[in-house]
Scaffold this motif. Structure first.
Motif, short mmCIF file in Angstrom:
data_model
loop_
_atom_site.label_atom_id
_atom_site.label_comp_id
_atom_site.label_asym_id
_atom_site.label_seq_id
_atom_site.Cartn_x
_atom_site.Cartn_y
_atom_site.Cartn_z
N GLY A 1 37.17 26.54 38.96
CA GLY A 1 36.10 27.51 39.13
C GLY A 1 35.37 27.42 40.46
O GLY A 1 35.17 28.44 41.14
N LYS A 2 34.94 26.23 40.86
CA LYS A 2 34.20 26.10 42.12
C LYS A 2 35.12 26.35 43.32
O LYS A 2 34.67 26.89 44.35
N ASP B 1 37.58 22.42 36.26
CA ASP B 1 38.59 23.47 36.38
C ASP B 1 38.54 23.97 37.82
O ASP B 1 37.86 23.38 38.67
N GLY C 1 40.07 35.11 38.57
CA GLY C 1 38.99 35.72 39.34
C GLY C 1 39.21 35.70 40.83
O GLY C 1 38.28 36.01 41.60
N TRP C 2 40.40 35.33 41.27
CA TRP C 2 40.74 35.30 42.70
C TRP C 2 40.54 36.70 43.29
O TRP C 2 41.12 37.68 42.82
N PRO D 1 40.19 30.07 35.94
CA PRO D 1 39.38 30.74 36.96
C PRO D 1 40.19 31.44 38.05
O PRO D 1 39.65 32.29 38.76
N VAL E 1 37.66 28.49 43.42
CA VAL E 1 37.81 29.94 43.53
C VAL E 1 36.52 30.57 44.05
O VAL E 1 36.55 31.49 44.89
N ALA E 2 35.38 30.08 43.60
CA ALA E 2 34.10 30.63 44.05
C ALA E 2 33.93 30.47 45.55
O ALA E 2 33.49 31.40 46.25
#
Length: 364
Positions: free
Chosen positions: A252-253, A250, A291-292, A288, A255-256
């Motif tokens: 996730g990484k 996804d 979570g921006w 994800p 956005v992180a």
């Protein structure tokens, strides 16, 4: 839930399959000029295969030698790793010109001439694309010596940014830092020669410190971009033969890393570009994005335009992206392809550029 964000504007990652910078500027401006804040030169010439031409810069450094093994030829470039040969201390390694500043100066001359003539819309910036130092180091230096050689190469790439800033007025300049190799480290995959070991951080691929360390390395280069110039990042999972080195589970990484970059930089980030695999029209991939955490001044661009399924496919990916971005309070995002398309067929360039415009119009 906030109002769904609108789709506005396009972003070109960098490589575009045209023979010259002028040809790139002309076809891009003709097909998409009104939707772009900045235009790259297409990474023409020796930059056609992204960083592979950097092998020559490593070969020219006293104190580095290729491993005495058979050549490892990829796209005509020898990828045999280099090692310290003991003749020069690692702290005394000196790289010469890496080629990025010279290419930028030459292309900028064409850019300004065409913009002055009205072929490129007024106000458009010239986009320079650079790798993070981690990418060439990982590609060309043997694992045992990556930590030792990294500072010298990073200093040389920083010097290229300084030369670019001296040659191009800040008000005309946009600098993009490409981060692809970083996600191979984060995913714990091999790019050839075995799984990558993060010489710059403690812990393995799942360690939370790794994201922070990766962002810190890129931020060091980004701080050299002058005030008044735009700064952006292209986050990438690779594009060899239009295929990722691993398919992201996804976003996730992605956005992180984007959030970590913003946290470590005191200057504005103008855009961040993230890839979207063609088959991912599901909400799970985009979740994800809720979570921006970047400020409103940073425009996200999603690489959801694929030539294989056109407007309909892009709209199917836009729908769940809108829902996730709305949860983060984002009111606008732009579109692009997953990566550059300089290694795709040249006769597809104009239609692919036009597809961006069609997607934006259809998304409303």
């Amino acid at each position: 839930m906030s109002e769904l964000p609108r789709v506005a504007g396009a972003h070109l990652v960098g490589s575009i399959n045209q023979p010259t910078a002028e040809a790139t500027f002309r076809v891009v401006a003709d097909e998409l000029g009104g939707e772009l804040a900045r235009i790259p030169d297409g990474e023409v010439g020796e930059r056609f295969h992204w960083i592979l031409f950097q092998g020559a810069a490593f070969d020219a450094v006293d104190g580095l030698n290729r491993l005495p093994i058979d050549p490892i030829i990829v796209a005509g470039f020898d990828l045999r790793p280099l090692v310290l040969d003991g003749s020069v201390d690692a702290s005394d390694l000196v790289f010469g010109s890496l080629g990025y500043a010279d290419a930028a100066a030459a292309s900028y001359a064409d850019f300004t001439r065409l913009r002055d003539a009205g072929a490129i819309p007024a106000g458009t910036r010239f986009q320079v694309c650079l790798p993070s130092p981690l990418a060439p180091i990982t590609t060309y230096v043997a694992p045992v010596d990556r930590a030792a050689v990294y500072p010298a190469y990073a200093a040389a790439l920083a010097a290229e940014v300084d030369r670019i800033a001296a040659a191009i007025p800040a008000g005309d300049l946009a600098v993009q830092i490409d981060m692809a190799t970083e996600f191979a480290y984060l995913e714990g995959v091999s790019l050839g020669g075995g799984p990558l070991e993060a010489f710059f951080a403690e812990g393995g691929a799942d360690a939370p410190e790794l994201v922070e360390a990766i962002a810190a390395l890129a931020a060091e280069l980004a701080t050299r971009v002058p005030a008044g110039a735009q700064l952006g990042f292209h986050l990438c999972y690779g594009d060899v033969a239009e295929k990722h080195f691993v398919e992201p589970t996804d976003a996730g990484k992605l956005v992180a890393v984007a959030n970590a970059l913003a946290a470590q930089l005191d200057r504005p980030i103008d855009w961040v570009h993230l890839p979207v695999p063609i088959e991912r029209t599901d909400a799970a991939y985009f979740a994800p994005l809720a979570g921006w955490a970047l400020p409103a001044e940073t425009t996200p661009f999603l690489g959801l335009v694929h030539h294989e399924d056109g407007v309909d496919g892009a709209l199917a990916r836009i729908a769940p992206a809108r829902e996730a971005f709305a949860a983060a309070g984002i009111d606008t995002f732009g579109v692009g392809t997953e990566c550059g398309f300089g290694r795709g067929p040249a006769d597809r360039t104009a239609s692919l550029l036009a597809l961006h415009r069609e997607v934006i119009a259809a998304a409303g």
